[in-house]
Structure formats: structure tokens, C-alpha cells
Design a protein around this motif. Structure first.
Motif, PDB file in Angstrom:
ATOM      1  N   PHE A 122       1.746   3.583  -2.901  1.00 39.94           N
ATOM      2  CA  PHE A 122       2.848   2.661  -2.576  1.00 39.94           C
ATOM      3  C   PHE A 122       2.297   1.266  -2.280  1.00 39.94           C
ATOM      4  O   PHE A 122       1.304   1.099  -1.567  1.00 39.94           O
ATOM      5  CB  PHE A 122       3.620   3.170  -1.358  1.00 39.94           C
ATOM      6  CG  PHE A 122       4.801   2.297  -0.986  1.00 39.94           C
ATOM      7  CD1 PHE A 122       6.014   2.447  -1.630  1.00 39.94           C
ATOM      8  CD2 PHE A 122       4.684   1.323   0.001  1.00 39.94           C
ATOM      9  CE1 PHE A 122       7.097   1.644  -1.302  1.00 39.94           C
ATOM     10  CE2 PHE A 122       5.762   0.522   0.339  1.00 39.94           C
ATOM     11  CZ  PHE A 122       6.970   0.684  -0.310  1.00 39.94           C
ATOM     12  N   SER A 157       9.362   7.193  -1.885  1.00 39.89           N
ATOM     13  CA  SER A 157       8.573   6.091  -1.315  1.00 39.89           C
ATOM     14  C   SER A 157       7.678   6.591  -0.185  1.00 39.89           C
ATOM     15  O   SER A 157       6.509   6.204  -0.078  1.00 39.89           O
ATOM     16  CB  SER A 157       9.498   4.989  -0.784  1.00 39.89           C
ATOM     17  OG  SER A 157      10.314   4.480  -1.808  1.00 39.89           O
ATOM     18  N   PHE A 175       6.849  -2.686  -5.010  1.00 44.36           N
ATOM     19  CA  PHE A 175       8.134  -2.009  -4.776  1.00 44.36           C
ATOM     20  C   PHE A 175       9.283  -3.014  -4.812  1.00 44.36           C
ATOM     21  O   PHE A 175      10.322  -2.771  -5.426  1.00 44.36           O
ATOM     22  CB  PHE A 175       8.087  -1.280  -3.428  1.00 44.36           C
ATOM     23  CG  PHE A 175       9.384  -0.606  -3.057  1.00 44.36           C
ATOM     24  CD1 PHE A 175       9.805   0.526  -3.729  1.00 44.36           C
ATOM     25  CD2 PHE A 175      10.162  -1.103  -2.028  1.00 44.36           C
ATOM     26  CE1 PHE A 175      11.011   1.157  -3.387  1.00 44.36           C
ATOM     27  CE2 PHE A 175      11.357  -0.487  -1.673  1.00 44.36           C
ATOM     28  CZ  PHE A 175      11.774   0.644  -2.361  1.00 44.36           C
TER      29      PHE A 175
END
Length: 321
Positions: free
Chosen positions: A167, A161, A172
Motif C-alpha cells: 500500500f 487496503s 492510492f
């Protein structure tokens, strides 16, 4: 005469063994292809193509699974039809279907925001969530060594991550939700269908779960993805390929389940675990080659740590049986 007959028998046995191995390799190749194919096509449709309707896409998958499961079992007799024994069993399967829907929809939503490589890294933490839910819901304790092996599983995702250039927090969260729901379904299945009279093989379970999933997803699609059918028709008028993409993708989603069942039947559980771990790595490599998403050394290190943890977890579970 006898020696010649013995030689011919040995040759036939070797030929049969070779044919069996070839068949198993073909099944594994089909399993890999369908798994990775549906993952990449989902990513292409939801992210690159701009088809931003993950719930409707999941409903298409479940509709295909309903129809093709019936054809495979009722017409082609791939497996014997197992009938439901009670209304209670139906409600148990409906509960599993609800969790399954949550897993697939969340996973498809996450693909809109995350690259496949990172999606697979997060998905590799399924054993962690499975162990947690098994402990909470069944108070089933594993050996301490088994729990220790889960540390690198989680640590790897934390590392990945931090090193993921693409990201996205919401993506997520959805990916974690999908992974947790997938693990919850596994644990619930063991609890709800634990009676000998209620056990269903995966093909029959899909036959009953998929139509329930369609019924659950239809109102969610109509409410959350307004006029999705009209928008899809409008897209098809501009580019008819979207219809073929949806049809092929939906059929591929069924073949993921079919090939998984056949590979499970023709290999050992240990082989299946090893193949599953390798499949994630193959999906990562193929997705990076196709979508050209940036991958950092830190991200690959994190994914490698997670996969190593999953392998250690599988070994620890096997030794403690």
C-alpha cells in the motif's frame, strides 16, 4: 430433393452460427488480451523498467489513438464517419477529453506505486462514483436497493487496503482519482452528448477526443516531465527496446478501444458487464503470476467482496430498468 436442400440449408445455418460464436469468442479474447496487456506493460514500463514519465506515456497512447482512429474510420470504414455539427459540440468533446486525460494520467501514475492487483481492486469501485456523480449532476435517483449494493463495493476496497502489503498512500489517491474521473467522464458523456444530433459512437468519439488530448498533454509533459524526449532518446541509446515497448504499448492502447467497441456491438450489455467483472479478476491473477507481488488473504477477500458488490449492483440496475 427438397429434404436434401433443407438439410444443406440447416447445415449452413449451423455452420454460420458456429462461425459467429467463434468470431465473438475471438473478439472477447482480443479485448481481454489488449486490456490486460496494456495494463501490465504500463506497470512494467513505469515501475519495473524505470520509465518514470506517465504523462508522456499517456500522450504516446493518445497520439496512436488519433492516427489509428483516422485510419480505421477514413480508410478501412470500420464505422461511418460522424462529423461534428457545431463549435459547441467540439467544446463538449474537449471537456470530455480533459476529464479522460485526467483519468488515464492518474491511473498511469498510480501504477508506479501500486501493484496491478490492488489497482484493479480500486478500479472496481467505478459504479460507486458513477452513481454519486449521476445523483449530483442529474439528480437521478436509483432505487434504494441499488444504493445498498454499493456498500460491499466500497467495503471491499477498505478491506483490501488494510490487507495490501504494498500500500502506498499517494498511489492510492491517484488510483481513486483515476477511478472517479473515469466515472465522471461516463456521466458527462451522457449529459453533454444526450441530443440525438450530437450522439457519437465510441469510435468516432475517440477520433475527436484523442487529438484534443494530445494538445492538452503536450504542455503538461513539457512542464512536468522536463526534457522527457531527450531522456527517452538517451534510454534508447542504452536499450533500443524502449522504442518498441512504447510503440507496441501505444498501439495496444488503441486496440483496447477498438475491441471494446466491437465486443459491445456483438454482445449484449449484460454480457459486457459480466465479461468486464471477470476481466478484472483475470488481470489480477495474471499480474500476480508475472510480477510476483505479495497478495494477502485479506486483500483477496476485499477484492472478492468488491466484485460481488459490482455484480449485485449490475443486477439491481437491470431489475429497476
Amino acid at each position: 430433393m427438397t429434404a436434401k436442400g433443407g438439410a444443406n440449408g440447416a447445415g449452413s445455418a449451423l455452420s454460420g452460427a458456429g462461425g459467429g460464436r467463434f468470431f465473438t469468442v475471438g473478439l472477447i479474447a482480443a479485448w481481454y488480451s489488449s486490456n490486460i496487456g496494456v495494463l501490465l506493460l504500463n506497470k512494467y514500463l513505469l515501475s519495473n523498467y524505470g520509465f518514470k514519465y506517465p504523462i508522456f506515456l499517456t500522450m504516446c497512447h493518445m497520439t496512436a489513438c488519433s492516427l489509428l482512429s483516422y485510419i480505421a474510420i477514413a480508410w478501412f470504414k470500420f464505422v461511418p464517419l460522424q462529423t461534428l455539427r457545431s463549435r459547441v459540440q467540439f467544446f463538449k468533446i474537449s471537456a470530455l477529453s480533459l476529464v479522460f486525460c485526467g483519468s488515464v494520467v492518474s491511473g498511469n501514475i498510480s501504477l508506479r506505486y501500486l501493484p496491478v492487483s490492488f489497482n484493479q481492486a480500486v478500479g472496481a469501485t467505478t459504479p460507486f462514483f458513477t452513481a454519486v456523480f449521476a445523483y449530483i449532476m442529474t439528480v437521478k435517483r436509483e432505487a434504494w436497493l441499488t444504493y445498498i449494493t454499493l456498500i460491499p463495493v466500497v467495503t471491499g476496497v477498505i478491506i483490501a487496503s488494510g490487507g495490501e502489503p504494498s500500500f502506498h498512500l499517494f498511489g492510492f489517491i491517484m488510483c481513486i482519482g483515476a477511478t472517479a474521473a473515469r466515472a465522471l467522464k461516463t456521466v458527462l458523456q451522457g449529459i453533454l452528448l444526450s441530443n440525438e444530433g450530437e450522439k457519437l459512437n465510441s469510435m468516432n468519439l475517440l477520433l475527436y477526443m484523442a487529438p484534443v488530448a494530445v494538445v492538452l498533454l503536450l504542455p503538461a509533459t513539457l512542464f512536468m516531465e522536463e526534457n522527457v524526449v531527450g531522456k527517452t532518446i538517451a534510454l534508447a541509446r542504452e536499450d533500443f527496446k524502449i522504442i518498441w515497448y512504447l510503440l507496441f504499448n501505444s498501439c495496444l492502447a488503441y486496440f483496447v478501444n477498438l475491441t471494446n467497441f466491437l465486443v459491445t456491438k456483438h454482445t449484449s450489455p449484460l454480457t459486457l458487464q459480466v465479461l468486464g467483472n471477470a476481466k478484472g479478476a483475470v488481470a489480477v491473477v495474471v499480474s500476480v503470476l508475472i510480477f510476483r507481488n505479495p497478495v494477502t488473504v485479506t486483500g483477496m477477500l476485499g477484492y472478492s467482496v468488491t466484485v460481488a458488490g459490482v455484480i449485485l449492483y449490475s443486477e439491481a440496475k437491470k431489475r429497476n430498468k
